[in-house]
Design an enzyme around this catalytic site. Structure first.
Site, PDB file in Angstrom:
ATOM      1  N   HIS A   1      60.075  21.981 -54.953  1.00  0.00           N
ATOM      2  CA  HIS A   1      59.730  23.257 -55.579  1.00  0.00           C
ATOM      3  C   HIS A   1      60.884  24.251 -55.465  1.00  0.00           C
ATOM      4  O   HIS A   1      61.169  25.004 -56.408  1.00  0.00           O
ATOM      5  CB  HIS A   1      58.468  23.809 -54.905  1.00  0.00           C
ATOM      6  CG  HIS A   1      58.102  25.190 -55.318  1.00  0.00           C
ATOM      7  ND1 HIS A   1      58.324  26.287 -54.514  1.00  0.00           N
ATOM      8  CD2 HIS A   1      57.541  25.674 -56.453  1.00  0.00           C
ATOM      9  CE1 HIS A   1      57.910  27.374 -55.121  1.00  0.00           C
ATOM     10  NE2 HIS A   1      57.424  27.039 -56.300  1.00  0.00           N
TER      11      HIS A   1
ATOM     12  N   GLU B   1      55.862  33.937 -52.119  1.00  0.00           N
ATOM     13  CA  GLU B   1      54.927  33.116 -52.902  1.00  0.00           C
ATOM     14  C   GLU B   1      53.980  32.361 -51.973  1.00  0.00           C
ATOM     15  O   GLU B   1      52.774  32.255 -52.245  1.00  0.00           O
ATOM     16  CB  GLU B   1      55.714  32.139 -53.779  1.00  0.00           C
ATOM     17  CG  GLU B   1      54.852  31.305 -54.707  1.00  0.00           C
ATOM     18  CD  GLU B   1      55.655  30.340 -55.573  1.00  0.00           C
ATOM     19  OE1 GLU B   1      55.028  29.625 -56.382  1.00  0.00           O
ATOM     20  OE2 GLU B   1      56.901  30.294 -55.436  1.00  0.00           O
TER      21      GLU B   1
ATOM     22  N   GLU C   1      63.545  23.602 -58.002  1.00  0.00           N
ATOM     23  CA  GLU C   1      63.091  24.104 -59.311  1.00  0.00           C
ATOM     24  C   GLU C   1      63.400  25.591 -59.460  1.00  0.00           C
ATOM     25  O   GLU C   1      63.890  26.040 -60.504  1.00  0.00           O
ATOM     26  CB  GLU C   1      61.598  23.838 -59.459  1.00  0.00           C
ATOM     27  CG  GLU C   1      60.982  24.405 -60.728  1.00  0.00           C
ATOM     28  CD  GLU C   1      59.662  25.117 -60.470  1.00  0.00           C
ATOM     29  OE1 GLU C   1      59.550  26.297 -60.863  1.00  0.00           O
ATOM     30  OE2 GLU C   1      58.756  24.508 -59.884  1.00  0.00           O
ATOM     31  N   HIS C   2      63.125  26.371 -58.421  1.00  0.00           N
ATOM     32  CA  HIS C   2      63.439  27.806 -58.458  1.00  0.00           C
ATOM     33  C   HIS C   2      64.936  28.037 -58.649  1.00  0.00           C
ATOM     34  O   HIS C   2      65.348  28.896 -59.437  1.00  0.00           O
ATOM     35  CB  HIS C   2      62.995  28.475 -57.145  1.00  0.00           C
ATOM     36  CG  HIS C   2      61.588  28.984 -57.177  1.00  0.00           C
ATOM     37  ND1 HIS C   2      61.269  30.302 -56.991  1.00  0.00           N
ATOM     38  CD2 HIS C   2      60.409  28.334 -57.384  1.00  0.00           C
ATOM     39  CE1 HIS C   2      59.952  30.457 -57.061  1.00  0.00           C
ATOM     40  NE2 HIS C   2      59.411  29.278 -57.290  1.00  0.00           N
TER      41      HIS C   2
END
Length: 429
Positions: free
Chosen positions: A50, A130, A53-54
């Site tokens: 993840h 997040e 991806e950021h």
């Protein structure tokens, strides 16, 4: 339009390009998919899939983060991404005239991201926020707790976002190495649908993409056996959040389509048994539904609901009753037929969308290595027999083989063995 317009090309680099031209559409949907996801990352680098991806959006050799954000928005388009259990996807919507710009931007972020140290440290703070926001949501948190229950220490049981500790521990070397080994050409699937031409799409992909060439990383193995249990974490929230589930089947299993029909009539809509019993008849929940998971080597069937703490046991009793009734007597023929009709309509309406077509192409390639036309999807559902649905209900809806995870207050104490008897054991948190 005809499904025969589907085309597939494996480029010399190893990238797979899929397309489904829809000549009557002015827009396009474009996606670049990685053939692995959060379940495949090493446990010591939890959240790295993840986080990478950021980082793809934080700057390349040619564009800074602002330029990336502006690139397609300025054309009226849209650029986004997500990390899932078995894939990572970068996708865009735009007018067909802007296909070259779309391919250029997506190729740029996947092939030439800089992983600048300052950007990494800044994004760690963003991702940690997040994670905190996710942790503040009990409905999300109970899903993660139940995943650990269902899949154990396997990658499917770990949170996609990782933890603040594992994210903060990631180094630039970790990210660059992981990117090089996961984003190889043979691990990328490019999918496009709408107002585009396949040969032109292939040429643009070949021109703009320059994937890294690190040594391949293996995918995670099959999860260990499942032992059902009941777990309840008492927390100070307004509702009692409940997840129940049992192991299901992989995507390519013969029981898949009968289970889809069963899930639809059991808890797949407002006319389903769960919705009518728990919400309409008893007024116990605003949201109650069942859902299926199909992975490459395993699957699950689950029930999700949020109820008043004072009525949690009543809701569980109703769910158990509906499970037992379907397992013992099977569905009524009329609801079986209605479920198939509902699925047919859902497939056909969904595939009117260029985005849905694009995601369907890639999902089929990653999970099955083939393409299933829309008409064949419908035919498979319509071919499911009443006896097949009775059979899977008898085998999968046995309440004692379902695990329970609850989060929140309970008026008369923790939910336990007397509330959800199971064949294994009961635990509390």
């Amino acid at each position: 339009m005809s499904d025969l317009q589907f085309q597939k090309t494996v480029l010399p680099s190893g990238m797979t390009v899929l397309s489904e031209p829809m000549p009557d559409r002015r827009s396009i949907a474009f996606g670049a998919f990685v053939r692995s996801g959060a379940r495949d990352e090493p446990s010591e680098r939890l959240g790295i899939t993840h986080f990478v991806e950021h980082m793809m959006f934080k700057g390349t050799e040619r564009r800074d983060a602002r330029a990336i954000a502006h690139s397609l928005e300025s054309l009226g388009g849209h650029l986004d991404a997500f990390t899932a259990r078995e894939q990572v996807c970068y996708y865009a919507r735009a007018l067909g005239d802007h296909l070259p710009e779309v391919v250029d931007v997506v190729a740029d972020i996947l092939s030439r991201s800089r992983f600048a140290p300052n950007d990494i440290e800044r994004e760690k703070s963003v991702v940690c926020e997040e994670i905190l926001a996710y942790d503040d949501n009990p409905e999300e948190r109970v899903q993660d707790q139940h995943a650990r229950h269902l899949w154990g220490e396997h990658g499917l049981g770990r949170p996609i976002l990782g933890s603040a500790e594992t994210v903060r521990a990631l180094t630039r070397e970790d990210l660059v190495t992981f990117h090089a080994r996961r984003y190889r050409a043979d691990q990328l699937v490019i999918s496009g649908a709408g107002g585009l031409d396949h040969d032109r799409l292939c040429a643009l992909v070949e021109q703009h993409f320059a994937p890294p060439g690190g040594d391949a990383l293996a995918l995670s193995r099959v999860p260990p056996p499942f032992i059902p249990a009941a777990r309840h974490a008492i927390e100070d929230v307004q509702q009692l959040y409940v997840v129940l589930s049992t192991r299901g089947v992989p995507d390519d299993h013969p029981d898949r389509d009968p289970l889809v029909v069963l899930n639809t009539l059991f808890g797949g809509g407002m006319s389903s048994r769960l919705f009518q019993s728990v919400r309409e008849e008893a007024g116990l929940a605003y949201s109650v539904y069942s859902a299926l998971e199909f992975h490459r080597d395993c699957g699950a069937l689950g029930v999700h609901m949020g109820v008043s703490p004072a009525r949690g046991r009543e809701a569980l009793a109703r769910v158990r009753t509906e499970l037992s009734k379907l397992a013992e007597a099977g569905p009524e023929f009329a609801e079986f037929e209605a479920a198939k009709s509902q699925i047919r309509g859902s497939i056909l309406l969904d595939h009117e969308s260029v985005s849905s077509r694009m995601f369907h192409l890639a999902g089929e390639e990653i999970l099955r290595g083939r393409y299933t036309p829309t008409d064949e999807l419908v035919e498979r559902v319509l071919a499911v027999t009443f006896e097949q649905v009775r059979d899977v209900a008898r085998r999968y809806l046995i309440p004692e083989s379902w695990a329970l995870t609850a989060l929140g207050p309970a008026t008369h104490g923790e939910l336990g063995a007397s509330d959800w008897p199971i064949a294994a054991r009961v635990e509390s948190s």
